[in-house]
Design a protein around this motif. Structure first.
Motif, PDB file in Angstrom:
ATOM      1  N   ASN A 128       5.840  18.269  28.819  1.00 39.97           N
ATOM      2  CA  ASN A 128       7.273  18.515  29.025  1.00 39.97           C
ATOM      3  C   ASN A 128       8.095  17.265  28.761  1.00 39.97           C
ATOM      4  O   ASN A 128       9.154  17.317  28.136  1.00 39.97           O
ATOM      5  N   ASN A 129       7.606  16.133  29.221  1.00 42.93           N
ATOM      6  CA  ASN A 129       8.349  14.887  29.054  1.00 42.93           C
ATOM      7  C   ASN A 129       8.313  14.376  27.624  1.00 42.93           C
ATOM      8  O   ASN A 129       9.286  13.782  27.155  1.00 42.93           O
ATOM      9  N   ILE A 130       7.233  14.600  26.919  1.00 41.13           N
ATOM     10  CA  ILE A 130       7.179  14.245  25.494  1.00 41.13           C
ATOM     11  C   ILE A 130       8.208  15.076  24.729  1.00 41.13           C
ATOM     12  O   ILE A 130       8.985  14.533  23.929  1.00 41.13           O
ATOM     13  N   VAL A 184      11.797   8.302  30.031  1.00 44.96           N
ATOM     14  CA  VAL A 184      11.120   8.917  31.169  1.00 44.96           C
ATOM     15  C   VAL A 184      10.239   7.877  31.847  1.00 44.96           C
ATOM     16  O   VAL A 184       9.582   7.077  31.179  1.00 44.96           O
ATOM     17  N   TYR A 185      10.224   7.905  33.174  1.00 47.18           N
ATOM     18  CA  TYR A 185       9.235   7.187  33.970  1.00 47.18           C
ATOM     19  C   TYR A 185       8.323   8.245  34.565  1.00 47.18           C
ATOM     20  O   TYR A 185       8.792   9.163  35.232  1.00 47.18           O
ATOM     21  N   LEU A 186       7.032   8.132  34.330  1.00 54.39           N
ATOM     22  CA  LEU A 186       6.079   9.127  34.800  1.00 54.39           C
ATOM     23  C   LEU A 186       5.030   8.443  35.656  1.00 54.39           C
ATOM     24  O   LEU A 186       4.367   7.510  35.203  1.00 54.39           O
ATOM     25  N   ILE A 193       8.221   6.495  27.014  1.00 56.23           N
ATOM     26  CA  ILE A 193       7.782   7.113  28.259  1.00 56.23           C
ATOM     27  C   ILE A 193       6.923   6.052  28.929  1.00 56.23           C
ATOM     28  O   ILE A 193       5.917   5.612  28.364  1.00 56.23           O
ATOM     29  N   ILE A 194       7.359   5.607  30.104  1.00 57.27           N
ATOM     30  CA  ILE A 194       6.647   4.548  30.811  1.00 57.27           C
ATOM     31  C   ILE A 194       5.793   5.168  31.903  1.00 57.27           C
ATOM     32  O   ILE A 194       6.281   5.943  32.728  1.00 57.27           O
ATOM     33  N   LEU A 195       4.499   4.826  31.883  1.00 55.92           N
ATOM     34  CA  LEU A 195       3.541   5.322  32.866  1.00 55.92           C
ATOM     35  C   LEU A 195       3.278   4.251  33.913  1.00 55.92           C
ATOM     36  O   LEU A 195       3.142   3.078  33.580  1.00 55.92           O
TER      37      LEU A 195
END
Length: 127
Positions: free
Chosen positions: A109-111, A96-98, A80-82
């Motif tokens: 939710n993304n985790i 996911v890109y957040l 998951i990239i922030l």
């Protein structure tokens, strides 16, 4: 138990992410502010979390994309990239890109989504 690694340069953000992860149930396997240390933890010390949450901006010489590319070149661990800027998004296939700022529910939710997708991927490899 699922293990999630955090690579984030700001301690306040690390704490927020840790709290969210712990609410969900997985454990935090490690947290790093420097990308090089995270790469060594996975590739040299043979640790394999189920998910990596990584910020683009990190302390040290390399950024989050460079870390993700190094790790993904030798593993299949999802990311998951922030990011705080949409302009920073490069050509890397993350789960996911957040965008920052994000809500606790968004991250939860993304985790869950990333872990679910990774479980399916591992089952497909077995078959």
């Amino acid at each position: 138990m699922k293990k999630i690694m955090i690579i984030e340069d700001l301690k306040l953000h690390q704490r927020k992410i840790k709290d969210i992860i712990l609410e969900l149930g997985p454990q935090v396997s490690a947290d790093f502010a420097y990308g090089v240390k995270a790469v060594d933890y996975i590739l040299k010390e043979n640790n394999s979390p189920d998910l990596i949450i990584i910020d683009i901006i990190l302390k040290g010489e390399i950024n989050g994309y460079q870390v993700a590319k190094k790790i993904s070149s030798e593993t299949n661990i999802p990311f998951i990239i922030l990011s705080s800027c949409k302009d920073e998004i490069e050509d890397f296939e993350a789960s996911v890109y957040l965008n920052k700022p994000f809500s606790s529910q968004e991250l939860k939710n993304n985790i869950e989504l990333a872990l679910y997708k990774y479980d399916i991927y591992k089952k497909m490899l077995k078959n």
